[in-house]
Design an enzyme around this catalytic site. Structure first.
Site, PDB file in Angstrom:
ATOM      1  N   CYS A   1     -17.637  54.320 -11.611  1.00 32.33           N
ATOM      2  CA  CYS A   1     -16.276  54.819 -11.826  1.00 32.33           C
ATOM      3  C   CYS A   1     -16.395  56.336 -11.791  1.00 32.33           C
ATOM      4  O   CYS A   1     -17.340  56.902 -12.370  1.00 32.33           O
ATOM      5  CB  CYS A   1     -15.769  54.344 -13.188  1.00 32.33           C
ATOM      6  SG  CYS A   1     -14.304  55.221 -13.777  1.00 32.33           S
TER       7      CYS A   1
ATOM      8  N   SER B   1      -6.901  57.545  -9.529  1.00 33.62           N
ATOM      9  CA  SER B   1      -5.876  57.126 -10.489  1.00 33.62           C
ATOM     10  C   SER B   1      -5.585  58.228 -11.515  1.00 33.62           C
ATOM     11  O   SER B   1      -4.590  58.164 -12.223  1.00 33.62           O
ATOM     12  CB  SER B   1      -6.358  55.880 -11.225  1.00 33.62           C
ATOM     13  OG  SER B   1      -7.576  56.164 -11.872  1.00 33.62           O
TER      14      SER B   1
HETATM   15  N1  DGL Z   1     -11.689  56.880 -11.632  1.00 35.24           N
HETATM   16  C1  DGL Z   1     -11.305  55.492 -11.674  1.00 35.24           C
HETATM   17  C2  DGL Z   1     -12.465  54.635 -11.158  1.00 35.24           C
HETATM   18  O1  DGL Z   1     -13.329  55.164 -10.531  1.00 35.24           O
HETATM   19  C3  DGL Z   1     -10.782  55.222 -12.977  1.00 35.24           C
HETATM   20  C4  DGL Z   1     -10.390  54.277 -13.781  1.00 35.24           C
HETATM   21  C5  DGL Z   1      -9.032  53.718 -14.034  1.00 35.24           C
HETATM   22  O2  DGL Z   1      -8.052  54.183 -13.465  1.00 35.24           O
HETATM   23  O3  DGL Z   1      -9.015  52.793 -14.844  1.00 35.24           O
HETATM   24  O4  DGL Z   1     -12.560  53.472 -11.318  1.00 35.24           O
END
Ligand code: DGL
Length: 267
Positions: free
Chosen positions: A182, A11
């Site tokens: 995350c 994201s």
């Molecule tokens: N890097 C994403 C994850 O691992 C990010 C968080 C997001 O877009 O809120 O969940």
């Protein structure tokens, strides 16, 4: 096939922590990374939106020639992987399965903590996968919605980050290991380890994804062994320019040259 890139999607820029591990483990592989910075964050979005955005992102990587796709995002892995992999012509992996494989082998881990975005925790993706693999595990979870936006802001070592981590981890002091669920969270590794102490293992999913990728590429005879010129080896696409992009890219990928590989794309 062998010299086609590995496609990676997140994201935002957090998935670059996975990119960094894959780049280290698979030195001759081309990597194409797409960060959907325009739509960041995914953490609070509905399952439908996350699935639609993830599909679009993975299709972009596939169209660009990816031989395998990695969802380098916990939120998208927990809410979109199962649905999307059915329709993709190449293998798709996320960050959960490689982590579960690791925990399945480490039988000495009895009490596991998971921190992730609100969306990931709400979807129960981690909890279900862990319980299925190891019904004996005691699992503690906590949603940490402030951490990914703070990481994108570059607030990874300041006082605000330290206090936020202290608050989010206050019930995690009696676990054996903590899954950084995350892909932004490895950026806080130092502060998290300081807060929890050295006895608690921090599980960085990027390292496990890199090992899994190597295994799959070798098994499917798509592992690249020939040296590739740096300029052709790494391509980073983002769907919107954000002010911290260059700084964060340098911080995560620790390579000045990498910022010349970033291109803006509308998908
Ligand atoms: N890097 C994403 C994850 O691992 C990010 C968080 C997001 O877009 O809120 O969940």
């Amino acid at each position: 096939m062998k010299n086609q890139p590995i496609g990676m999607f997140d994201s935002g820029i957090g998935g670059m922590t996975v990119f960094q591990e894959v780049k280290e483990e698979l030195k001759n592989e081309k990597i194409l990374y797409l960060g959907d910075t325009l739509n960041f964050p995914y953490g609070g979005k509905s399952r439908e939106s996350i699935q639609a955005l993830t599909k679009k992102g993975l299709e972009f990587c596939y169209q660009k020639g990816a031989k395998i796709l990695v969802i380098a995002c916990g939120t998208a892995t927990s809410q979109a992987l199962e649905e999307i992999k059915k329709s993709m012509p190449v293998p798709v992996i996320g960050i959960i399965e490689p982590t579960i494989d690791y925990i399945q082998e480490k039988k000495d881990l009895k009490k596991i903590g998971v921190i992730a975005t609100a969306g990931s925790i709400r979807s129960q993706g981690w909890q279900k996968a862990l319980k299925k693999a190891r019904p004996d595990l005691e699992i503690k979870t906590n949603a940490c919605p402030l951490l990914a936006p703070m990481a994108e802001e570059g607030w990874i070592k300041n006082e605000v980050a330290r206090l936020t981590i202290q608050e989010y981890l206050k019930d995690m002091h009696d676990i054996d290991a903590l899954i950084l669920g995350c892909t932004h969270y490895p950026l806080f590794e130092e502060l998290i380890q300081e807060e929890l102490g050295k006895e608690i293992e921090l599980i960085n999913t990027g390292k496990l994804v890199a090992k899994k990728l190597k295994e799959i590429l070798k098994r499917t005879d798509s592992f690249n062994e020939e040296k590739v010129d740096f300029k052709k080896q790494y391509q980073i696409f983002v769907t919107d320019q954000e002010p911290n992009l260059d700084r964060m890219t340098n911080l995560i990928l620790k390579n000045e040259k990498m910022k010349d590989q970033i291109q803006l794309v509308r998908i």
